[in-house]
Design a protein around this motif. Sequence first.
Motif, PDB file in Angstrom:
ATOM      1  N   UNK A  41       0.753  -1.149  -0.032  1.00 24.23           N
ATOM      2  CA  UNK A  41       0.136   0.080  -0.037  1.00 24.23           C
ATOM      3  C   UNK A  41       0.708   1.176   0.185  1.00 24.23           C
ATOM      4  N   UNK A  42       1.871   1.136   0.678  1.00 21.69           N
ATOM      5  CA  UNK A  42       2.876   2.177   0.723  1.00 21.69           C
ATOM      6  C   UNK A  42       3.805   2.434  -0.666  1.00 21.69           C
ATOM      7  N   UNK A  43       3.702   1.456  -1.611  1.00 25.65           N
ATOM      8  CA  UNK A  43       4.353   1.558  -2.742  1.00 25.65           C
ATOM      9  C   UNK A  43       5.887   1.164  -2.684  1.00 25.65           C
ATOM     10  N   UNK A  44       6.279   0.327  -1.436  1.00 29.48           N
ATOM     11  CA  UNK A  44       7.218  -0.280  -1.264  1.00 29.48           C
ATOM     12  C   UNK A  44       7.744  -1.660  -1.896  1.00 29.48           C
ATOM     13  N   UNK A  45       8.546  -1.716  -2.664  1.00 23.75           N
ATOM     14  CA  UNK A  45       8.947  -3.110  -3.356  1.00 23.75           C
ATOM     15  C   UNK A  45       9.710  -3.720  -2.899  1.00 23.75           C
ATOM     16  N   UNK A  46       9.377  -5.058  -2.513  1.00 21.76           N
ATOM     17  CA  UNK A  46      10.382  -5.855  -1.641  1.00 21.76           C
ATOM     18  C   UNK A  46      11.244  -6.333  -2.579  1.00 21.76           C
TER      19      UNK A  46
ATOM     20  N   UNK B 133      13.669 -19.449  18.734  1.00 22.50           N
ATOM     21  CA  UNK B 133      12.368 -19.387  18.043  1.00 22.50           C
ATOM     22  C   UNK B 133      11.110 -19.765  18.937  1.00 22.50           C
ATOM     23  N   UNK B 134      10.033 -19.373  18.641  1.00 19.92           N
ATOM     24  CA  UNK B 134       8.749 -19.578  19.315  1.00 19.92           C
ATOM     25  C   UNK B 134       8.321 -20.543  18.659  1.00 19.92           C
ATOM     26  N   UNK B 135       8.257 -20.514  17.124  1.00 18.33           N
ATOM     27  CA  UNK B 135       7.444 -21.418  16.254  1.00 18.33           C
ATOM     28  C   UNK B 135       8.161 -22.577  15.721  1.00 18.33           C
ATOM     29  N   UNK B 136       9.535 -22.502  15.585  1.00 17.37           N
ATOM     30  CA  UNK B 136      10.343 -23.325  14.830  1.00 17.37           C
ATOM     31  C   UNK B 136      10.136 -22.995  13.470  1.00 17.37           C
ATOM     32  N   UNK B 137       9.645 -22.036  12.907  1.00 13.61           N
ATOM     33  CA  UNK B 137       9.469 -21.783  11.292  1.00 13.61           C
ATOM     34  C   UNK B 137      10.598 -20.723  10.900  1.00 13.61           C
ATOM     35  N   UNK B 138      11.012 -21.061   9.685  1.00 17.09           N
ATOM     36  CA  UNK B 138      11.851 -19.999   9.114  1.00 17.09           C
ATOM     37  C   UNK B 138      11.113 -18.637   8.656  1.00 17.09           C
ATOM     38  N   UNK B 139      11.816 -17.752   8.511  1.00 20.88           N
ATOM     39  CA  UNK B 139      11.253 -16.462   8.059  1.00 20.88           C
ATOM     40  C   UNK B 139      12.336 -15.414   7.650  1.00 20.88           C
ATOM     41  N   UNK B 140      11.994 -14.713   6.810  1.00 19.76           N
ATOM     42  CA  UNK B 140      12.631 -13.704   6.321  1.00 19.76           C
ATOM     43  C   UNK B 140      12.373 -12.181   6.801  1.00 19.76           C
ATOM     44  N   UNK B 141      12.742 -12.226   8.181  1.00 26.06           N
ATOM     45  CA  UNK B 141      12.468 -10.746   8.726  1.00 26.06           C
ATOM     46  C   UNK B 141      13.131  -9.640   8.227  1.00 26.06           C
ATOM     47  N   UNK B 142      14.367  -9.719   7.625  1.00 25.23           N
ATOM     48  CA  UNK B 142      15.376  -8.831   7.355  1.00 25.23           C
ATOM     49  C   UNK B 142      15.123  -8.466   5.938  1.00 25.23           C
ATOM     50  N   UNK B 143      14.884  -7.141   5.588  1.00 22.64           N
ATOM     51  CA  UNK B 143      14.427  -6.924   3.990  1.00 22.64           C
ATOM     52  C   UNK B 143      15.158  -5.634   3.689  1.00 22.64           C
ATOM     53  N   UNK B 144      15.061  -5.649   2.340  1.00 26.36           N
ATOM     54  CA  UNK B 144      15.436  -4.563   1.600  1.00 26.36           C
ATOM     55  C   UNK B 144      14.259  -4.135   0.499  1.00 26.36           C
ATOM     56  N   UNK B 145      13.601  -2.825   1.013  1.00 29.72           N
ATOM     57  CA  UNK B 145      12.414  -2.322   0.027  1.00 29.72           C
ATOM     58  C   UNK B 145      12.796  -1.029  -0.667  1.00 29.72           C
ATOM     59  N   UNK B 146      12.231  -0.885  -1.761  1.00 29.21           N
ATOM     60  CA  UNK B 146      12.307   0.315  -2.441  1.00 29.21           C
ATOM     61  C   UNK B 146      11.312   0.880  -2.798  1.00 29.21           C
ATOM     62  N   UNK B 147      11.411   2.535  -3.101  1.00 28.31           N
ATOM     63  CA  UNK B 147      10.389   3.244  -3.154  1.00 28.31           C
ATOM     64  C   UNK B 147      10.655   4.105  -4.168  1.00 28.31           C
ATOM     65  N   UNK B 148      10.386   3.928  -5.371  1.00 28.44           N
ATOM     66  CA  UNK B 148      10.978   4.807  -6.763  1.00 28.44           C
ATOM     67  C   UNK B 148       9.869   5.627  -7.260  1.00 28.44           C
ATOM     68  N   UNK B 149       9.895   6.871  -7.059  1.00 28.35           N
ATOM     69  CA  UNK B 149       9.168   7.904  -7.639  1.00 28.35           C
ATOM     70  C   UNK B 149       9.128   7.732  -9.124  1.00 28.35           C
TER      71      UNK B 149
END
Length: 368
Positions: free
Chosen positions: A309-314, A340-356
């Motif tokens: 919604x913010x226009x941020x591209x993963x 871990x609480x769930x034992x599940x893998x996740x991608x918490x760390x991100x780089x996102x781009x907002x390009x006018x």
Amino acid sequence: MQDVVGRLRFDATFDVRRFVVGYEERFAGVREAPLAEFLAGDNEIPWHRIFFIKAGELIVWDRRARIDLVFGSGDSPAADHAAIARACAPAPVAAPAPTRRGKLRAGPAVFEARPCFRFDPSRGAWLPVAATGLHEARAEALQVATYNVLFDLYEPEQLYSEARGPACAELLREREADIVALQEVTPRLWAELLAAPWLREGYYVSEGPDAAGLQPYGQVLLSRWPLALELHEFSARKRLVVGRLSLAGRRLAVAAVHLTSNRKADADDRRAEQLAVLVERLARADVDDALVLGDLNFGDGEEDQQLARAGLVDVWREVHPHHPGFTFDPEANPLARLASRTGKAARFDRAAALAGGGAGADRGHAVR
């Protein structure tokens, strides 16, 4: 400490239901729990693992900071029962917000300008760099990195801190990224990094040697070029760092973020509010393109609609659409398995781009 708890429990001036204890949970860092539950025996927390007691946002007692507003011991000049009583007073009833998430603000979020720092070999010190507008970076491509280095304030021997610090520094040196966002940096690790020759020779940094913004830990930006820096404080322990420069004639903002983790009961609402502040800042007229780097503390599919919604591209999904890119994997990482609480893998760390202008998504690369 038992005397402090006893006074808070039995003094009719205070309301024991308003107090929260901060305690160490092995391998998971500091967590919070109601003092009343602790006294009722609902939490198996030994006394020596309690690090602070607070009422609302008021720190009533803190082992490390030597704060004691109950008896005036430690570094506190005197007891302050009036302040504690005010903090225990019932919160005013607010009108219901028109939305379910986030908080209403009277105006734009406040961002405080900060200097960046550069090492001066002639003086042998990191010195602030005066801001003179946006620096024009001359580069055909931009490589960025984000890395949660994992704070080690509690039981560092379990985290192999003596080995991890140099390993983190070597990883960053080898990566040779143009801009780096680090999360959970402690003053100790920051001092080690600032002493590294490669950092002194090649980077401007967002934090000075006094590490005032890293208490007890926080985010930093490293950049090949000087940044126009701003800081927004969500709370005493949670901050947003934004650096701006000019790249290819466009005004680029780089945000170093570390959103609230799921160990907080209201984590979803807190993250929504934090993302709203971030998006508002990036939408201002002095920004053309933006990169958001850091630990978002939610995995794929959980809260991605807020980014969209913010226009941020993963960026990872754009570059590696068929690779999960896990940055928290209990199967591959024994430390993650313990935390871990769930034992599940996740991608918490991100780089996102907002390009006018639509040209930002191909310039950033997330590195873990």
